[in-house]
Scaffold this motif. Structure first.
Motif, PDB file in Angstrom:
ATOM      1  N   VAL A  53       0.857  -1.153  -0.031  1.00 45.07           N
ATOM      2  CA  VAL A  53      -0.013  -0.077  -0.219  1.00 45.07           C
ATOM      3  C   VAL A  53       0.810   1.169   0.240  1.00 45.07           C
ATOM      4  CG1 VAL A  53      -1.805  -1.157   1.129  1.00 45.07           C
ATOM      5  CG2 VAL A  53      -0.096   0.163   2.737  1.00 45.07           C
ATOM      6  N   LEU A  54       2.195   1.349  -0.062  1.00 40.71           N
ATOM      7  CA  LEU A  54       3.306   2.384  -0.116  1.00 40.71           C
ATOM      8  C   LEU A  54       3.811   2.681  -1.047  1.00 40.71           C
ATOM      9  CD1 LEU A  54       4.561   1.305   3.634  1.00 40.71           C
ATOM     10  CD2 LEU A  54       2.581   2.918   3.035  1.00 40.71           C
ATOM     11  N   ASP A  55       4.338   3.578  -1.304  1.00 41.55           N
ATOM     12  CA  ASP A  55       5.412   3.995  -2.066  1.00 41.55           C
ATOM     13  C   ASP A  55       6.652   4.199  -1.293  1.00 41.55           C
ATOM     14  OD1 ASP A  55       7.512   4.878  -4.074  1.00 41.55           O
ATOM     15  OD2 ASP A  55       6.403   7.126  -4.375  1.00 41.55           O
ATOM     16  N   VAL A  56       7.587   3.272  -1.050  1.00 36.95           N
ATOM     17  CA  VAL A  56       8.507   3.430  -0.052  1.00 36.95           C
ATOM     18  C   VAL A  56       9.880   4.023  -0.304  1.00 36.95           C
ATOM     19  CG1 VAL A  56       9.846   1.875   1.432  1.00 36.95           C
ATOM     20  CG2 VAL A  56       7.761   1.243   0.782  1.00 36.95           C
ATOM     21  N   GLY A  57      10.338   4.876   0.420  1.00 36.53           N
ATOM     22  CA  GLY A  57      11.721   5.560   0.440  1.00 36.53           C
ATOM     23  C   GLY A  57      12.687   4.851   1.034  1.00 36.53           C
ATOM     24  N   TYR A  58      13.719   4.669   0.242  1.00 33.41           N
ATOM     25  CA  TYR A  58      14.711   3.719   0.824  1.00 33.41           C
ATOM     26  C   TYR A  58      16.430   4.258   0.322  1.00 33.41           C
ATOM     27  CZ  TYR A  58      14.862   1.001  -3.345  1.00 33.41           C
ATOM     28  OH  TYR A  58      15.293   0.502  -4.578  1.00 33.41           O
ATOM     29  N   ALA A  59      17.288   3.864   1.148  1.00 33.48           N
ATOM     30  CA  ALA A  59      18.706   4.068   0.829  1.00 33.48           C
ATOM     31  C   ALA A  59      19.117   2.612   0.552  1.00 33.48           C
ATOM     32  CB  ALA A  59      19.423   4.551   1.838  1.00 33.48           C
ATOM     33  N   HIS A 104       7.046   8.109   7.437  1.00 33.15           N
ATOM     34  CA  HIS A 104       8.344   8.733   7.889  1.00 33.15           C
ATOM     35  C   HIS A 104       8.811   9.023   6.458  1.00 33.15           C
ATOM     36  CE1 HIS A 104       7.496   6.506  11.569  1.00 33.15           C
ATOM     37  NE2 HIS A 104       8.509   7.206  11.973  1.00 33.15           N
ATOM     38  N   GLY A 105       9.486  10.151   6.456  1.00 35.21           N
ATOM     39  CA  GLY A 105      10.436  10.519   5.280  1.00 35.21           C
ATOM     40  C   GLY A 105       9.570  10.673   4.079  1.00 35.21           C
ATOM     41  N   THR A 106      10.052   9.938   2.726  1.00 36.07           N
ATOM     42  CA  THR A 106       9.524  10.029   1.601  1.00 36.07           C
ATOM     43  C   THR A 106       8.688   8.738   1.642  1.00 36.07           C
ATOM     44  OG1 THR A 106      11.629   8.665   0.655  1.00 36.07           O
ATOM     45  CG2 THR A 106      11.716  11.118   0.907  1.00 36.07           C
ATOM     46  N   THR A 107       8.480   7.790   2.418  1.00 30.77           N
ATOM     47  CA  THR A 107       7.643   6.880   2.134  1.00 30.77           C
ATOM     48  C   THR A 107       5.990   7.652   2.261  1.00 30.77           C
ATOM     49  OG1 THR A 107       8.886   5.296   3.068  1.00 30.77           O
ATOM     50  CG2 THR A 107       6.504   4.862   3.341  1.00 30.77           C
ATOM     51  N   ARG A 108       5.354   7.058   1.226  1.00 33.33           N
ATOM     52  CA  ARG A 108       3.875   7.671   1.193  1.00 33.33           C
ATOM     53  C   ARG A 108       2.884   6.663   0.810  1.00 33.33           C
ATOM     54  NH1 ARG A 108       6.417  11.473   2.396  1.00 33.33           N
ATOM     55  NH2 ARG A 108       6.397  13.717   1.669  1.00 33.33           N
ATOM     56  N   ALA A 240      12.242  13.997   8.663  1.00 31.29           N
ATOM     57  CA  ALA A 240      11.591  12.744   8.119  1.00 31.29           C
ATOM     58  C   ALA A 240      10.102  12.973   8.900  1.00 31.29           C
ATOM     59  CB  ALA A 240      12.168  11.396   8.597  1.00 31.29           C
ATOM     60  N   PHE A 241      10.039  13.677   9.942  1.00 27.06           N
ATOM     61  CA  PHE A 241       8.593  13.574  10.912  1.00 27.06           C
ATOM     62  C   PHE A 241       7.708  14.687  10.023  1.00 27.06           C
ATOM     63  CE2 PHE A 241      11.609  13.390  14.738  1.00 27.06           C
ATOM     64  CZ  PHE A 241      12.057  12.047  14.421  1.00 27.06           C
ATOM     65  N   ASP A 242       7.992  15.514   8.890  1.00 28.76           N
ATOM     66  CA  ASP A 242       7.302  16.313   8.272  1.00 28.76           C
ATOM     67  C   ASP A 242       6.350  15.752   7.092  1.00 28.76           C
ATOM     68  OD1 ASP A 242       8.332  18.461   9.716  1.00 28.76           O
ATOM     69  OD2 ASP A 242       9.759  19.069   8.320  1.00 28.76           O
ATOM     70  N   ASN A 243       6.478  14.213   7.415  1.00 29.90           N
ATOM     71  CA  ASN A 243       5.551  13.401   6.303  1.00 29.90           C
ATOM     72  C   ASN A 243       4.147  13.838   6.618  1.00 29.90           C
ATOM     73  OD1 ASN A 243       3.951  10.923   5.911  1.00 29.90           O
ATOM     74  ND2 ASN A 243       6.012  10.351   5.022  1.00 29.90           N
ATOM     75  N   PRO A 244       3.347  13.897   5.758  1.00 28.23           N
ATOM     76  CA  PRO A 244       2.044  14.309   6.009  1.00 28.23           C
ATOM     77  C   PRO A 244       0.972  13.325   6.800  1.00 28.23           C
ATOM     78  CG  PRO A 244       2.146  13.714   3.603  1.00 28.23           C
ATOM     79  CD  PRO A 244       3.570  13.914   4.186  1.00 28.23           C
ATOM     80  N   ASP A 245       1.626  11.981   6.962  1.00 31.00           N
ATOM     81  CA  ASP A 245       0.973  11.024   7.663  1.00 31.00           C
ATOM     82  C   ASP A 245       1.693  10.643   8.966  1.00 31.00           C
ATOM     83  OD1 ASP A 245      -0.873  10.673   5.558  1.00 31.00           O
ATOM     84  OD2 ASP A 245       0.628   9.575   4.472  1.00 31.00           O
ATOM     85  N   TYR A 246       2.671  11.272   9.353  1.00 31.22           N
ATOM     86  CA  TYR A 246       3.602  11.058  10.421  1.00 31.22           C
ATOM     87  C   TYR A 246       2.389  11.154  11.766  1.00 31.22           C
ATOM     88  CZ  TYR A 246       7.251  11.276  13.882  1.00 31.22           C
ATOM     89  OH  TYR A 246       8.291  10.822  14.801  1.00 31.22           O
TER      90      TYR A 246
END
Length: 341
Positions: A53-59, A104-108, A240-246
């Motif tokens: 259900v996610l678009d996951v941001g990862y390094a 968190h971060g760029t995960t949406r 990373a806490f500025d994610n809209p779903d945080y």
């Protein structure tokens, strides 16, 4: 802002109180708090992949065909907890994946209609979905805080996907029935924010950027009393806490643990399995941080029976809650050793 030196004195921790070395079985000579900590500040780049259900941001660091290690962060942290660990593992030939957890971060979330659920099994299934999306069949799972819980669950319920496990704090699978019972007052004090988030005031604080910033910084200061981090280190993670779903994800996680919020019915089967406290049979190293207020007493004895495979336990003197960022060499050594148990 709390002055770290005065805060340390209030806790009876002096500036030089961070002990070096590892204590316990399998201790790695020369691995100690502060070794190469802070050597790196950023990851080369953040990638995105649709998973579940996610678009996951990862390094991702290391060779594409190396043995895979997935490093999972906790709260209130992000992928920067592994900013020193990941390069060290990559240098040893591992393919290292460090994802932002949901919220968190760029995960949406892919859909605005998806429930912002943060129950334990949902987050664990995010990891399975990520592995599937990246075509990773098996990996060493390593984590702390939410990350330990998530790795524990995958290791317990999907052992065929887990080569080995490194779990800070031991067996952290949530027992909601047990969570209904009061703890000793000192233990309850450490969990103050869990109860704060159960209130409307706590939810509003998490939605307010300034209050959220100061609250999470306070948690860093209190749970890592010997870690001499600077403001820039915290700010890199706080972004990373500025994610809209945080706020929604964090508040739901803690309310769900206290049975104050429902999960989703599709996870009921998994939660029923977890309520039975399943054992973990994959090779495992558990780490206890001596200065972490959440570390259970007894040197791992309280959860030893949950690990039935090859196993070692290590205690890290002088280390606080954010183990991989406070003691990267010790964390890396645990990952390497777990894979050879």
């Amino acid at each position: 802002m709390i002055n770290r030196r005065s805060f340390g004195k209030a806790l009876g921790v002096g500036a030089g109180a961070a002990a070096v070395g590892l204590a316990g079985a399998g201790s790695a000579a020369g691995a100690h708090r502060g070794t190469r900590a802070g050597a790196h500040t950023t990851f080369p780049r953040i990638q995105q992949v649709k998973a579940g259900v996610l678009d996951v941001g990862y390094a991702e660091l290391g060779p594409a065909h190396g043995s895979v290690v997935i490093c999972l962060h906790g709260w209130p942290y992000d992928i920067h907890s592994y900013v020193d660990v990941a390069p060290l593992l990559a240098e040893r030939g591992y393919r290292v994946i460090v994802p932002y957890l949901r919220g968190h971060g760029t995960t949406r979330f892919l859909s605005g209609r998806t429930f912002r659920n943060a129950q334990q099994s949902a987050i664990a299934m995010d990891v399975i979905a990520l592995m599937d999306a990246l075509k990773i069949h098996r990996a060493v799972l390593a984590g702390f805080d939410w990350g330990s819980r998530t790795a524990d669950i995958v290791a317990a319920l999907r052992p065929e996907r887990c080569t080995a496990l490194v779990s800070v704090g031991g067996y952290l699978v949530t027992d909601r029935e047990a969570n209904l019972k009061p703890l000793a007052p000192k233990a309850e004090l450490a969990w103050w924010y869990q109860y704060y988030f159960a209130t409307e005031r706590g939810r509003l604080a998490m939605e307010d950027k300034k209050l959220r910033h100061d609250l999470t910084r306070l948690v860093w200061d209190t749970v890592s009393p010997t870690w001499d981090f600077d403001d820039a280190t915290f700010e890199r993670t706080a972004a990373a806490f500025d994610n809209p779903d945080y706020a929604a994800v964090v508040v739901h996680n803690y309310r769900w643990r206290l049975s104050l919020a429902d999960g989703e019915r599709r996870y009921d089967g998994l939660e029923k399995l977890l309520a039975a406290r399943p054992t973990i049979g994959v090779p495992t190293i558990t780490l206890d941080a001596e200065r972490d207020p959440f570390t259970a007493p007894g040197g791992g004895t309280s959860y030893r029976d949950r690990f039935t495979g090859p196993y070692e336990h290590r205690t890290l003197p002088g280390i606080g809650h954010n183990v991989p960022q406070e003691a990267p060499e010790a964390f890396v050594q645990a990952v390497v050793d777990a894979g050879h148990l």
